[in-house]
Design a protein around this motif. Structure first.
Motif, PDB file in Angstrom:
ATOM      1  N   ILE A 122      -8.026 -11.209   4.631  1.00 17.18           N
ATOM      2  CA  ILE A 122      -7.028 -10.596   5.515  1.00 17.18           C
ATOM      3  C   ILE A 122      -6.465  -9.325   4.887  1.00 17.18           C
ATOM      4  N   ILE A 123      -6.171  -9.359   3.572  1.00 15.43           N
ATOM      5  CA  ILE A 123      -5.646  -8.190   2.874  1.00 15.43           C
ATOM      6  C   ILE A 123      -6.667  -7.050   2.880  1.00 15.43           C
ATOM      7  N   HIS A 124      -7.917  -7.376   2.554  1.00 21.08           N
ATOM      8  CA  HIS A 124      -8.969  -6.348   2.532  1.00 21.08           C
ATOM      9  C   HIS A 124      -9.126  -5.696   3.906  1.00 21.08           C
TER      10      HIS A 124
ATOM     11  N   PHE B  28      -6.661   2.186   5.531  1.00 19.26           N
ATOM     12  CA  PHE B  28      -5.393   2.747   5.073  1.00 19.26           C
ATOM     13  C   PHE B  28      -5.694   3.909   4.130  1.00 19.26           C
ATOM     14  N   ASN B  29      -5.218   5.112   4.467  1.00 18.44           N
ATOM     15  CA  ASN B  29      -5.519   6.303   3.672  1.00 18.44           C
ATOM     16  C   ASN B  29      -4.797   6.262   2.332  1.00 18.44           C
ATOM     17  N   GLY B  30      -5.536   6.579   1.273  1.00 16.02           N
ATOM     18  CA  GLY B  30      -4.940   6.716  -0.053  1.00 16.02           C
ATOM     19  C   GLY B  30      -5.049   5.512  -0.946  1.00 16.02           C
ATOM     20  N   VAL B  31      -5.535   4.377  -0.448  1.00 19.09           N
ATOM     21  CA  VAL B  31      -5.635   3.187  -1.294  1.00 19.09           C
ATOM     22  C   VAL B  31      -7.004   2.546  -1.112  1.00 19.09           C
ATOM     23  N   THR B  32      -7.347   1.716  -2.082  1.00 21.56           N
ATOM     24  CA  THR B  32      -8.536   0.897  -2.014  1.00 21.56           C
ATOM     25  C   THR B  32      -8.183  -0.479  -2.567  1.00 21.56           C
TER      26      THR B  32
ATOM     27  N   ALA C 226       0.826  -1.208   0.000  1.00 22.70           N
ATOM     28  CA  ALA C 226       0.000   0.000   0.000  1.00 22.70           C
ATOM     29  C   ALA C 226       0.860   1.257   0.000  1.00 22.70           C
ATOM     30  N   MET C 227       1.962   1.245   0.735  1.00 19.91           N
ATOM     31  CA  MET C 227       2.858   2.402   0.742  1.00 19.91           C
ATOM     32  C   MET C 227       3.472   2.628  -0.641  1.00 19.91           C
ATOM     33  N   LYS C 228       3.790   1.538  -1.352  1.00 19.31           N
ATOM     34  CA  LYS C 228       4.308   1.678  -2.716  1.00 19.31           C
ATOM     35  C   LYS C 228       3.260   2.269  -3.646  1.00 19.31           C
ATOM     36  N   VAL C 229       2.006   1.865  -3.476  1.00 22.84           N
ATOM     37  CA  VAL C 229       0.932   2.393  -4.318  1.00 22.84           C
ATOM     38  C   VAL C 229       0.749   3.888  -4.088  1.00 22.84           C
TER      39      VAL C 229
END
Length: 330
Positions: A294-296, A302-306, A272-275
């Motif tokens: 688990i991933i969902h 998490f801010n900034g990703v979906t 997510a940080m890479k995205v």
């Protein structure tokens, strides 16, 4: 006498203006027939000029007589202006009915074409009107249906909805424990794996948790837990075919489930940080439904990703995308 003149130009309106300039007439004095609208071409290649035919009423030509009658006073002949010599770049357009050469000149830059009968006028640029009231202030006609507001639907990840937990009776749970232990123990015995199966404390009202212990649990776990998942899946089929109530079976060994869950959560946050930094979507490796959940769940806040899932089983994957909905797979 009806006369005809053909003229060409860069476009239809320029051709008409060329014809009117040659005749010295207004648009209302002639009839126009568009023969060819012309083509612009690509970068000047293949361009063809527009061509129009203009009909107008001209004076009758005098009939030549064999012996004109003498007159006392000669009539003054009308002074005719000499035709201007054509420039080297100008074209001559000669018609079959009127053999007089006509000059075809390019239209001036400030020329405004007039509207032709049955033809559309050139499109004008739209300007915003400030004196017009807002559409919401207009009175609605009686009997008209209310306008539905357009709702922008954001892209939502395919996170499974909250599962409804239906408690299992104590008798059904006892029967499930006996069936599951016998099936899993017999399956491991056929595989030649020494094992000891225990029932773990119940966490949810519809779940049966089993733990397998033994000297070598590597073959039981398999590659990324594939063998352990297969044992759990087969045991679930046996239970739900034999019981009237639905029981969820969970099979674990050496605390693999918890360790795998922590590993997936770390992986999810790292990706997510890479995205967020690259603004590009990341697609993870194929996972089973339990691991995808688990991933969902790990990236739900998490801010900034979906997140959403794509593909079909068993190759279904989780995609982590920027929150603005840009789904370009990496």
């Amino acid at each position: 006498m009806l006369k005809v003149l053909e003229a060409t130009g860069e476009n239809r309106d320029a051709a008409i203006e060329n014809a009117l300039r040659q005749l010295g007439m207004d648009r209302d004095d002639v009839s126009v027939e568009v023969l060819d609208n012309g083509k612009r071409g690509f970068l000047g290649i293949g361009a063809t000029p527009a061509r129009v035919r203009v009909s107008y009423e001209g004076p009758d030509e005098p009939v030549q007589k064999s012996a004109p009658a003498p007159v006392e006073k000669k009539a003054e002949k009308p002074v005719q202006k000499p035709a201007p010599r054509p420039a080297p770049t100008e074209k001559l357009s000669i018609t079959t009915e009127d053999t007089t050469p006509r000059l075809v000149k390019p239209a001036p830059k400030d020329f405004v074409p007039q509207k032709l009968d049955g033809e559309r006028p050139p499109r004008r640029e739209r300007t915003e009107r400030t004196d017009r009231p807002a559409r919401t202030d207009r009175p609605r006609r009686e009997g008209s249906r209310p306008r539905r507001e357009r709702i922008e639907r954001p892209i939502t990840p395919s996170v499974p909805k909250e599962r409804e937990i239906i408690p299992v009776s104590e008798a059904a749970m006892k029967q499930a424990e006996e069936l599951a232990i016998n099936f899993v123990g017999g399956l491991l015995h056929k595989m030649g794996i020494e094992n000891e199966i225990t029932v773990l404390p119940q966490v949810e009202a519809d779940q049966l948790r089993l733990n397998i212990a033994g000297p070598d649990m590597g073959p039981v776990i398999g590659r990324r837990g594939d063998t352990l998942d297969a044992i759990q899946y087969l045991g679930s089929l046996v239970l739900n075919n034999a019981l009237e109530e639905h029981v969820r079976l969970s099979v674990d060994t050496e605390n693999y489930r918890e360790k795998r869950s922590e590993s997936l959560e770390r992986l999810a946050r790292k990706m997510a940080m890479k995205v967020v930094k690259s603004h590009r979507s990341m697609t993870l490796e194929p996972m089973n439904p339990y691991e995808r959940r688990i991933i969902h769940a790990a990236l739900q806040d998490f801010n900034g990703v979906t997140t959403y899932s794509t593909g079909t089983e068993p190759g279904r994957r989780v995609v982590i995308a920027p929150e603005n909905g840009y789904r370009s797979h990496h």
